[in-house]
Every structure is written in structure tokens, then in C-alpha cells.
Design an enzyme around this catalytic site. Structure first.
Site, short mmCIF file in Angstrom:
data_model
loop_
_atom_site.label_atom_id
_atom_site.label_comp_id
_atom_site.label_asym_id
_atom_site.label_seq_id
_atom_site.Cartn_x
_atom_site.Cartn_y
_atom_site.Cartn_z
N HIS A 25 -1.67 -29.96 36.11
CA HIS A 25 -0.65 -29.46 35.17
C HIS A 25 -0.20 -30.55 34.21
O HIS A 25 0.36 -31.57 34.62
CB HIS A 25 0.57 -28.95 35.95
CG HIS A 25 1.49 -28.12 35.11
ND1 HIS A 25 1.33 -26.77 34.96
CD2 HIS A 25 2.58 -28.46 34.38
CE1 HIS A 25 2.29 -26.30 34.17
NE2 HIS A 25 3.05 -27.31 33.79
N ASP A 27 1.75 -30.58 30.23
CA ASP A 27 2.38 -29.75 29.21
C ASP A 27 2.19 -30.26 27.79
O ASP A 27 3.00 -29.95 26.90
CB ASP A 27 3.88 -29.62 29.50
CG ASP A 27 4.18 -28.54 30.52
OD1 ASP A 27 3.86 -27.38 30.25
OD2 ASP A 27 4.73 -28.86 31.60
N GLU A 130 1.65 -20.73 32.44
CA GLU A 130 2.77 -21.03 33.33
C GLU A 130 3.88 -20.00 33.15
O GLU A 130 4.72 -20.12 32.28
CB GLU A 130 3.31 -22.44 33.06
CG GLU A 130 4.35 -22.87 34.07
CD GLU A 130 4.86 -24.28 33.80
OE1 GLU A 130 5.40 -24.91 34.72
OE2 GLU A 130 4.73 -24.75 32.65
N HIS A 157 8.01 -18.58 36.03
CA HIS A 157 8.51 -19.91 35.70
C HIS A 157 9.88 -20.01 36.35
O HIS A 157 10.02 -19.69 37.54
CB HIS A 157 8.53 -20.14 34.18
CG HIS A 157 8.78 -21.57 33.81
ND1 HIS A 157 9.90 -21.98 33.12
CD2 HIS A 157 8.08 -22.71 34.08
CE1 HIS A 157 9.88 -23.29 32.97
NE2 HIS A 157 8.78 -23.76 33.54
N HIS A 198 6.62 -22.85 41.22
CA HIS A 198 7.75 -22.16 40.57
C HIS A 198 8.19 -20.88 41.27
O HIS A 198 9.27 -20.37 40.95
CB HIS A 198 7.45 -21.84 39.10
CG HIS A 198 7.68 -22.98 38.17
ND1 HIS A 198 8.94 -23.42 37.83
CD2 HIS A 198 6.82 -23.78 37.50
CE1 HIS A 198 8.85 -24.43 37.00
NE2 HIS A 198 7.57 -24.69 36.78
N HIS A 219 1.70 -27.79 40.64
CA HIS A 219 2.56 -28.98 40.54
C HIS A 219 3.80 -28.80 41.42
O HIS A 219 4.87 -28.49 40.94
CB HIS A 219 2.92 -29.32 39.09
CG HIS A 219 3.60 -28.22 38.31
ND1 HIS A 219 3.09 -26.96 38.18
CD2 HIS A 219 4.75 -28.22 37.58
CE1 HIS A 219 3.88 -26.22 37.42
NE2 HIS A 219 4.91 -26.98 37.05
N ASP A 326 2.55 -33.06 36.00
CA ASP A 326 3.55 -32.44 35.12
C ASP A 326 3.95 -33.36 33.97
O ASP A 326 5.09 -33.32 33.50
CB ASP A 326 4.80 -32.00 35.90
CG ASP A 326 5.58 -30.89 35.19
OD1 ASP A 326 5.09 -30.38 34.16
OD2 ASP A 326 6.68 -30.56 35.65
#
Length: 398
Positions: A25, A27, A130, A157, A198, A219, A326
Site C-alpha cells: 500500500h 498512496d 481503498e 475505508h 480498515h 496495511h 502506507d
């Protein structure tokens, strides 16, 4: 005189040259959206971007990264068609990144393609969506994202979706609804990994009961070591071997160090007591600086993350671990895992703890690639007997 023995970090770099990291993961696409509205020339990852990003090509190389699930996340405030459109924009960003840097990045959608890209010295680039709000309760949209290259969907999420509960929202479905079960089954049929980061613990358990393919946690770390709802309880970790899935430990400081999580809760309480709106950026920054000067925030380190991996290996077994840093999705990072160049520091810590090369190779990428391949084989079998689902949330949850 013989040469000096290599340091643990040097040994880790050499190991990652042989067994590069496949991280679950990152972003970067959302960071590119926020900072430069997807203008890849103005924020070129072929240049040093350490002033604004955790990620650029040079630091990926320095970190021993050979594969990356790029998150095509969109915020939960975007719903329905707006969420679908924004997810497509995220996918487009990844595709343009790969097209812009063909000497370093290569799009991959299968386990074989990941291995081939790594063997050629490229960073295998996969995508993960995600948050289930991205599909707008549409299985056809789910299939369309898969056709565009998305290889996992995180079911929620930070907020619930109409068919699944998040870890950080109030329980509503207490797991999955009937439509949520259908989402998982259709993901299995098309070969999209079910990502349980999540989601609530009830959703984790429910999805693992329904899924006919291995799941992932892209993650998340251990709740036994840091009591954060984003982490994985031990009973779920213990169930991973039967499922065949993989838990990819994250580096987020408030997820890996209990003292850091406790500090954040105290800070947020102090912010509220001061009457400061959390969206008032200038006042928040000034207040936090003053608060931290008087109450320093405990810092996480590579050793903190290694503690989680030690525990997760004890509970789930070495065949069910991976890495999901992350990066570019968090404000703070551990001291010696500041950006994507930091992976050798974590692997050096594990070397010092006696982890074998075989175990470290599994952690780095072998387990993640194996799960990707297992999901492909399940999908091949299911597509031979099952048709695409045309169920709707109205049909099933009424």
C-alpha cells in the site's frame, strides 16, 4: 588484512537486491492529486521529491522495492458516481506514471507478470482500490475496475459502506450484509483480492468465512501490541493459515506504538478542550507545535515494526506475512522508516533478530505473490462454472 564484516544494513541491502520488497500500500496517486492535480511534469518522481513526498524513483531503488500496490484511494466524502469517477482518475494516474517511466515501472496484473518485472529490474506496478464506496454498490463497476488493472479492493475505508462495517465507524451490519457477501464472492470469481485492512473485526471474520480465495490485509499490524481498531486481532491472525492469506504489516506510528496512539488521543482531547476546530489548519499547527514542545510525541522505529512482525509470525506463521508501509498516506513515519528508502533498516533489524534469508524473502515478496497467484487459480476455477453476478443491493438487502 581481511575486509571488515558487512553491517546489518549492508546485508539487508544485498538481501533486498536478491529478494525485493512488494509493498501492499502506497498512496502516491492521491498525493499527486492533492499536490499537483495529477500534473506529472510539475511533480516528477524521476526527480528528488523528498521535500513533499515519501516516494520517488531513486528512493524506491534505494529501498529495494521491486513491486508496489499503488492505492487508487478516493475519500469517503465522494459517493456514488463522483466516487467512481475519482477512482477512474486515480487509475489513470497510475497508468500514466507507468507510461511516463517505462525504464523503471511496469504494469503488472498477475503473479507471473510481477515476477517477470522484478526479474527485469522493473518495479511491478499493481493497483488496489481503498474503500468499497469506490464501486457505488455496483458489481459491474467492480468488474470494470478489475478490467482496468485493479487487483484488490479494501472493503471499507474509515466509514461504513452500506454493505460492510469499518473499523473506525459505529457497527451497523455487524460484518457483511447479504450484498457484502455477494461482493466478496464476485471478487473471488474475477480474481480480485479481498483486502481487510480498515474493516471491523466482525467484518474480517465474516469475510474470511465467505471468501473462497485467500484474503489480504494490505496495511495493518497487530492489535495485541497496539490496541488500535485498524490492527488485526490475534484470533484473526490465527485463522490466516486456514484461509491462506497474508497480513502486510504497516509502519503508521499510531498503529504500531501504543504510547504514540495514547499521545494522539491526549492531544486530540487537548485540542478539543482548547476549542480549536480540527479543520482550522493554521491554529491546529500552532497548537500542536506548542503541545509537542511540552509533551513530546513518542516515536516509532523499525524496531517497533519488527516487534509486530515477530508477534505476527508467532501467531500466523511466516507464510502469512508481508509489508504494507502506507507511505504518502500518513503525516508521520517511524524515525528510521521515513520514506520508501527505509526498508533496509527494517530488514537489518530482522536480520539482527535472527530471521533467516528464506523467512525474509517470504516477507519481502514471496508470500504476497503466492496469494496473488492463488487468487488467480481460484478465479479460473470459479469462472468455469459461475456467471457474473447481476445482484443488486436492493435485491439482497432490500
Amino acid at each position: 588484512m581481511s575486509d571488515a564484516e558487512p553491517t546489518s544494513v549492508e546485508r539487508a541491502r544485498a538481501l533486498l537486491a536478491r529478494h525485493p520488497v512488494l509493498d501492499g500500500h502506497n498512496d502516491l496517486p492521491w498525493a499527486l492529486r492533492k499536490h499537483r492535480a495529477y500534473d506529472l511534469e510539475r511533480l516528477d518522481i524521476a526527480q528528488d521529491q523528498s521535500a513533499s513526498l515519501h516516494t520517488d524513483l531513486a528512493r524506491l531503488r534505494a529501498g529495494g522495492v521491486g513491486g508496489q500496490f499503488w492505492s487508487v484511494y478516493v475519500e469517503a466524502e465522494l459517493q456514488g458516481d463522483r466516487a467512481v469517477a475519482a477512482t477512474l482518475e486515480q487509475i489513470d494516474c497510475v497508468l500514466r506514471l507507468v507510461e511516463r517511466h517505462p525504464d523503471r515501472l511496469r504494469l503488472a496484473g498477475t503473479a507471473a507478470e510481477v515476477r517477470a518485472a522484478m526479474a527485469d529490474g522493473h518495479i511491478a506496478s499493481l493497483m488496489g482500490a481503498e474503500g468499497g464506496h469506490s464501486i457505488a454498490c455496483s458489481l459491474a463497476t467492480l468488474r470494470a475496475f478489475h478490467a482496468r488493472g485493479v487487483r484488490y479492493l479494501t472493503l471499507t475505508h474509515n466509514d461504513n459502506v452500506p454493505w460492510a462495517d469499518s473499523a473506525t465507524d459505529e457497527p451497523a451490519a455487524h460484518g457483511l450484509t447479504r450484498f457484502g457477501e455477494e461482493v466478496v464472492r464476485e471478487m473471488n470469481r474475477i480474481g480480485m483480492l479481498v483486502d481487510l485492512s480498515h474493516v471491523s473485526a466482525d467484518t474480517m471474520r465474516h469475510a474470511m468465512r465467505v471468501s473462497r480465495a485467500p484474503v489480504i490485509f494490505s496495511h495493518s499490524s497487530s492489535r495485541a501490541l497496539c490496541d488500535h481498531p485498524r490492527n488485526i486481532p490475534d484470533d484473526v491472525l490465527a485463522a490466516l493459515p486456514a484461509n491462506g492469506g497474508v497480513a502486510m504489516a504497516t509502519f503508521v506510528p499510531t498503529f504500531v506504538r501504543q504510547e504514540t496512539r495514547d499521545w494522539l488521543r491526549d492531544y486530540e482531547a487537548a485540542l478539543g478542550a482548547a476549542g480549536i476546530d480540527a479543520d482550522d489548519g493554521e491554529r491546529v499547527r500552532a497548537f500542536r507545535a506548542e503541545h509537542e514542545a511540552e509533551h513530546p510525541c513518542p516515536r516509532a522505529t523499525a524496531a517497533t515494526v519488527a516487534d509486530h512482525l515477530d508477534h505476527m509470525r508467532e501467531v500466523a506463521g511466516i507464510d502469512h506475512l508481508g509489508i504494507g508501509g502506507d507511505f504518502d498516506g500518513v503525516v508521520s513515519t517511524p524515525e528510521d522508516l521515513a520514506d520508501v528508502a527505509g526498508y533496509p533498516n527494517l530488514f537489518a533489524e530482522l536480520i539482527d533478530r535472527g530471521w533467516s534469508e528464506e523467512d525474509l524473502a517470504k516477507l519481502a515478496h514471496r508470500n504476497a505473490i503466492r496469494v496473488l497467484g492463488d487468487a488467480e487459480r481460484v478465479a479460473d476455477r470459479l469462472r468455469a462454472t459461475e456467471r457474473p453476478s447481476v445482484a443488486t443491493i436492493e435485491d439482497l438487502d432490500g
